[in-house]
Design a protein around this motif. Structure first.
Motif, PDB file in Angstrom:
ATOM      1  N   TYR A 106     -74.302 -19.107   1.012  1.00 17.02           N
ATOM      2  CA  TYR A 106     -73.435 -19.512   2.129  1.00 17.02           C
ATOM      3  C   TYR A 106     -72.983 -18.288   2.916  1.00 17.02           C
ATOM      4  N   GLU A 107     -72.571 -17.249   2.207  1.00 18.92           N
ATOM      5  CA  GLU A 107     -72.052 -16.057   2.873  1.00 18.92           C
ATOM      6  C   GLU A 107     -73.135 -15.406   3.733  1.00 18.92           C
ATOM      7  N   ALA A 108     -74.334 -15.289   3.188  1.00 21.42           N
ATOM      8  CA  ALA A 108     -75.443 -14.692   3.949  1.00 21.42           C
ATOM      9  C   ALA A 108     -75.816 -15.575   5.144  1.00 21.42           C
ATOM     10  N   LEU A 109     -75.870 -16.874   4.927  1.00 21.11           N
ATOM     11  CA  LEU A 109     -76.209 -17.804   6.002  1.00 21.11           C
ATOM     12  C   LEU A 109     -75.152 -17.766   7.106  1.00 21.11           C
ATOM     13  N   SER A 110     -73.901 -17.604   6.731  1.00  8.72           N
ATOM     14  CA  SER A 110     -72.820 -17.591   7.724  1.00  8.72           C
ATOM     15  C   SER A 110     -72.947 -16.429   8.697  1.00  8.72           C
ATOM     16  N   ARG A 111     -73.672 -15.405   8.303  1.00  5.60           N
ATOM     17  CA  ARG A 111     -73.848 -14.234   9.164  1.00  5.60           C
ATOM     18  C   ARG A 111     -74.961 -14.409  10.200  1.00  5.60           C
ATOM     19  N   ILE A 112     -75.819 -15.420  10.013  1.00 10.31           N
ATOM     20  CA  ILE A 112     -76.976 -15.535  10.919  1.00 10.31           C
ATOM     21  C   ILE A 112     -77.083 -16.861  11.655  1.00 10.31           C
ATOM     22  N   VAL A 113     -76.221 -17.833  11.324  1.00 10.96           N
ATOM     23  CA  VAL A 113     -76.320 -19.111  12.032  1.00 10.96           C
ATOM     24  C   VAL A 113     -75.728 -18.996  13.435  1.00 10.96           C
ATOM     25  N   LYS A 114     -76.193 -19.856  14.295  1.00 12.70           N
ATOM     26  CA  LYS A 114     -75.645 -19.933  15.646  1.00 12.70           C
ATOM     27  C   LYS A 114     -74.344 -20.732  15.598  1.00 12.70           C
ATOM     28  N   LYS A 115     -73.535 -20.578  16.627  1.00 14.95           N
ATOM     29  CA  LYS A 115     -72.215 -21.221  16.646  1.00 14.95           C
ATOM     30  C   LYS A 115     -72.279 -22.716  16.364  1.00 14.95           C
ATOM     31  N   GLN A 116     -73.220 -23.406  16.985  1.00 15.01           N
ATOM     32  CA  GLN A 116     -73.291 -24.852  16.814  1.00 15.01           C
ATOM     33  C   GLN A 116     -73.654 -25.252  15.382  1.00 15.01           C
TER      34      GLN A 116
END
Length: 177
Positions: A106-116
């Motif tokens: 989750y932490e790693a994904l939170s750094r690369i997802v787009k705002k939406q």
């Protein structure tokens, strides 16, 4: 640490990377050390920008262990370092499906997802935080992930709250026990 990993550590300390790689490659598929050996081998490959080889090794292991969230997480990390963010997102999400409490994914994904994409992810994270016991070591990773997402959408007060919680959890006083 096992004898194998101690041996690899000594080889790397002496600058014998090729010998360390050979030893790690030979150990793959043998016992408990296989995943640890793979992690080191993948780190060596990515350190030399051998992205194809690193992903090949991880995908080979996925054939043997298709439900292992940690392998998906490692594969996502290689793709992220390689700059292939779409692939990284896909594998982080697969790690989370297999292990909904994989706070590092989750932490790693939170750094690369787009705002939406972040809104749905934040909902998942906050849901996990509600279910995890207060003494669960994964809570810090979830708070950092939530903070990243809140920061990304300009909700700075909420981000600060999550960063504060995460820092409190990771900055525990030293205990000799």
């Amino acid at each position: 640490m096992s004898e194998l990993l101690d041996q690899v550590k000594r080889l790397l300390a002496r600058g014998e990377e090729v010998s360390a790689e050979r030893l790690l490659t030979d150990s793959l598929g043998r016992g408990q050390d296989a995943v640890d050996a793979l992690k080191i081998l993948v780190a060596l490959k990515t350190g030399k920008n051998e992205w194809d080889e690193a992903t090949r090794l991880l995908k080979r292991l996925l054939v043997q262990a298709p439900n292992n969230a940690e392998i998906f997480y490692l594969l996502a990390g290689v793709y992220r370092a390689w700059g292939k963010m779409d692939e990284a997102k896909e594998y982080y999400k697969r790690a989370i499906v297999l292990d909904p409490c994989h706070s590092e994914a989750y932490e790693a994904l939170s750094r690369i997802v787009k705002k939406q994409e972040g809104t749905e992810l934040l909902t998942q994270i906050e849901s996990q935080l509600k279910t995890l016991p207060n003494n669960d070591s994964r809570r810090g990773g979830f708070h950092f992930a939530a903070a990243n997402l809140c920061d990304g959408v300009g909700d700075y007060d909420r981000a600060f709250e999550h960063y504060s919680c995460a820092n409190r959890l990771f900055c525990q006083p030293f205990s000799p026990e």
